[in-house]
Write a protein that holds these residues in place. Structure first.
Motif, PDB file in Angstrom:
ATOM      1  N   ARG A   6       0.857  -1.187   0.000  1.00 17.57           N
ATOM      2  CA  ARG A   6       0.000   0.000   0.000  1.00 17.57           C
ATOM      3  C   ARG A   6       0.887   1.229   0.000  1.00 17.57           C
ATOM      4  O   ARG A   6       1.918   1.262   0.675  1.00 17.57           O
ATOM      5  N   ALA A   7       0.461   2.231  -0.753  1.00 14.14           N
ATOM      6  CA  ALA A   7       1.118   3.539  -0.761  1.00 14.14           C
ATOM      7  C   ALA A   7       0.134   4.518  -0.140  1.00 14.14           C
ATOM      8  O   ALA A   7      -0.984   4.686  -0.637  1.00 14.14           O
ATOM      9  N   PHE A  33       7.162   1.835  -8.217  1.00 19.78           N
ATOM     10  CA  PHE A  33       5.764   2.087  -8.548  1.00 19.78           C
ATOM     11  C   PHE A  33       5.188   3.213  -7.687  1.00 19.78           C
ATOM     12  O   PHE A  33       4.484   4.085  -8.176  1.00 19.78           O
ATOM     13  N   ALA A  34       5.499   3.214  -6.402  1.00 18.86           N
ATOM     14  CA  ALA A  34       4.928   4.191  -5.464  1.00 18.86           C
ATOM     15  C   ALA A  34       5.441   5.606  -5.710  1.00 18.86           C
ATOM     16  O   ALA A  34       4.772   6.575  -5.318  1.00 18.86           O
ATOM     17  N   ARG A  35       6.565   5.762  -6.379  1.00 12.61           N
ATOM     18  CA  ARG A  35       7.108   7.109  -6.635  1.00 12.61           C
ATOM     19  C   ARG A  35       6.147   7.975  -7.453  1.00 12.61           C
ATOM     20  O   ARG A  35       6.169   9.186  -7.334  1.00 12.61           O
ATOM     21  N   GLN A  36       5.297   7.353  -8.248  1.00 12.42           N
ATOM     22  CA  GLN A  36       4.346   8.147  -9.035  1.00 12.42           C
ATOM     23  C   GLN A  36       3.378   8.914  -8.139  1.00 12.42           C
ATOM     24  O   GLN A  36       2.882   9.969  -8.509  1.00 12.42           O
ATOM     25  N   LYS A  42       4.193  13.652   0.346  1.00 10.28           N
ATOM     26  CA  LYS A  42       4.917  12.568   1.007  1.00 10.28           C
ATOM     27  C   LYS A  42       4.104  11.273   0.942  1.00 10.28           C
ATOM     28  O   LYS A  42       2.889  11.285   1.114  1.00 10.28           O
ATOM     29  N   VAL A  43       4.786  10.159   0.714  1.00  9.10           N
ATOM     30  CA  VAL A  43       4.138   8.848   0.590  1.00  9.10           C
ATOM     31  C   VAL A  43       4.853   7.833   1.484  1.00  9.10           C
ATOM     32  O   VAL A  43       6.081   7.758   1.477  1.00  9.10           O
ATOM     33  N   GLU A  44       4.074   7.089   2.256  1.00 10.86           N
ATOM     34  CA  GLU A  44       4.610   5.960   3.011  1.00 10.86           C
ATOM     35  C   GLU A  44       4.244   4.684   2.261  1.00 10.86           C
ATOM     36  O   GLU A  44       3.104   4.510   1.847  1.00 10.86           O
ATOM     37  N   GLY A  49       2.312  -5.134   7.680  1.00 11.46           N
ATOM     38  CA  GLY A  49       2.632  -4.291   8.825  1.00 11.46           C
ATOM     39  C   GLY A  49       4.053  -3.764   8.831  1.00 11.46           C
ATOM     40  O   GLY A  49       4.521  -3.223   9.827  1.00 11.46           O
ATOM     41  N   ARG A  50       4.739  -3.879   7.717  1.00  9.36           N
ATOM     42  CA  ARG A  50       6.154  -3.485   7.617  1.00  9.36           C
ATOM     43  C   ARG A  50       6.296  -2.232   6.760  1.00  9.36           C
ATOM     44  O   ARG A  50       5.942  -2.222   5.586  1.00  9.36           O
ATOM     45  N   LYS A  51       6.798  -1.154   7.371  1.00  3.57           N
ATOM     46  CA  LYS A  51       7.025   0.076   6.608  1.00  3.57           C
ATOM     47  C   LYS A  51       8.280  -0.106   5.765  1.00  3.57           C
ATOM     48  O   LYS A  51       9.347  -0.407   6.285  1.00  3.57           O
ATOM     49  N   ILE A  52       8.142   0.094   4.454  1.00  2.80           N
ATOM     50  CA  ILE A  52       9.255  -0.066   3.523  1.00  2.80           C
ATOM     51  C   ILE A  52      10.059   1.223   3.429  1.00  2.80           C
ATOM     52  O   ILE A  52      11.268   1.213   3.498  1.00  2.80           O
ATOM     53  N   ALA A  53       9.357   2.356   3.238  1.00  5.85           N
ATOM     54  CA  ALA A  53      10.049   3.628   3.055  1.00  5.85           C
ATOM     55  C   ALA A  53       9.066   4.782   3.133  1.00  5.85           C
ATOM     56  O   ALA A  53       7.855   4.592   3.014  1.00  5.85           O
ATOM     57  N   VAL A  54       9.633   5.974   3.292  1.00  8.20           N
ATOM     58  CA  VAL A  54       8.883   7.220   3.179  1.00  8.20           C
ATOM     59  C   VAL A  54       9.499   7.980   2.012  1.00  8.20           C
ATOM     60  O   VAL A  54      10.707   8.221   1.993  1.00  8.20           O
ATOM     61  N   LEU A  55       8.676   8.315   1.033  1.00  4.27           N
ATOM     62  CA  LEU A  55       9.140   9.023  -0.156  1.00  4.27           C
ATOM     63  C   LEU A  55       8.709  10.478  -0.061  1.00  4.27           C
ATOM     64  O   LEU A  55       7.524  10.768   0.087  1.00  4.27           O
ATOM     65  N   ASP A  56       9.672  11.387  -0.147  1.00  3.65           N
ATOM     66  CA  ASP A  56       9.362  12.814  -0.166  1.00  3.65           C
ATOM     67  C   ASP A  56       9.187  13.265  -1.606  1.00  3.65           C
ATOM     68  O   ASP A  56       9.890  12.801  -2.499  1.00  3.65           O
TER      69      ASP A  56
END
Length: 76
Positions: A6-7, A33-36, A42-44, A49-56
């Motif tokens: 999930r993004a 994919f989530a970078r779009q 900001k996107v998490e 239940g595992r956070k992969i990254a936070v994209l600014d």
């Protein structure tokens, strides 16, 4: 084998504004994919239940066309 991700788009106040569910074969593919979605803020990115990254949004260039063909968006 694909995994569920999930993004979550994060608003200026730190509250989730929206979420997109999708499948991807790896964390790297999911991040591409989530970078779009990061063009909107900001996107998490989470895998269960595992956070992969936070994209600014400032650090997230649009993904190359080949990265868009991997994951499968599943709206929920």
């Amino acid at each position: 084998m694909s995994q569920q991700y999930r993004a979550y788009l994060i608003g200026e106040n730190g509250v989730f504004r929206s979420a997109e569910a999708f499948e991807a074969p790896s964390d790297e593919s999911a991040l591409s994919f989530a970078r779009q979605f990061a063009r909107h803020g900001k996107v998490e990115v989470w895998q269960l239940g595992r956070k992969i990254a936070v994209l600014d949004s400032e650090q997230s260039p649009p993904p190359p066309p080949s990265a868009r063909s991997g994951p499968i968006l599943t709206r929920q």
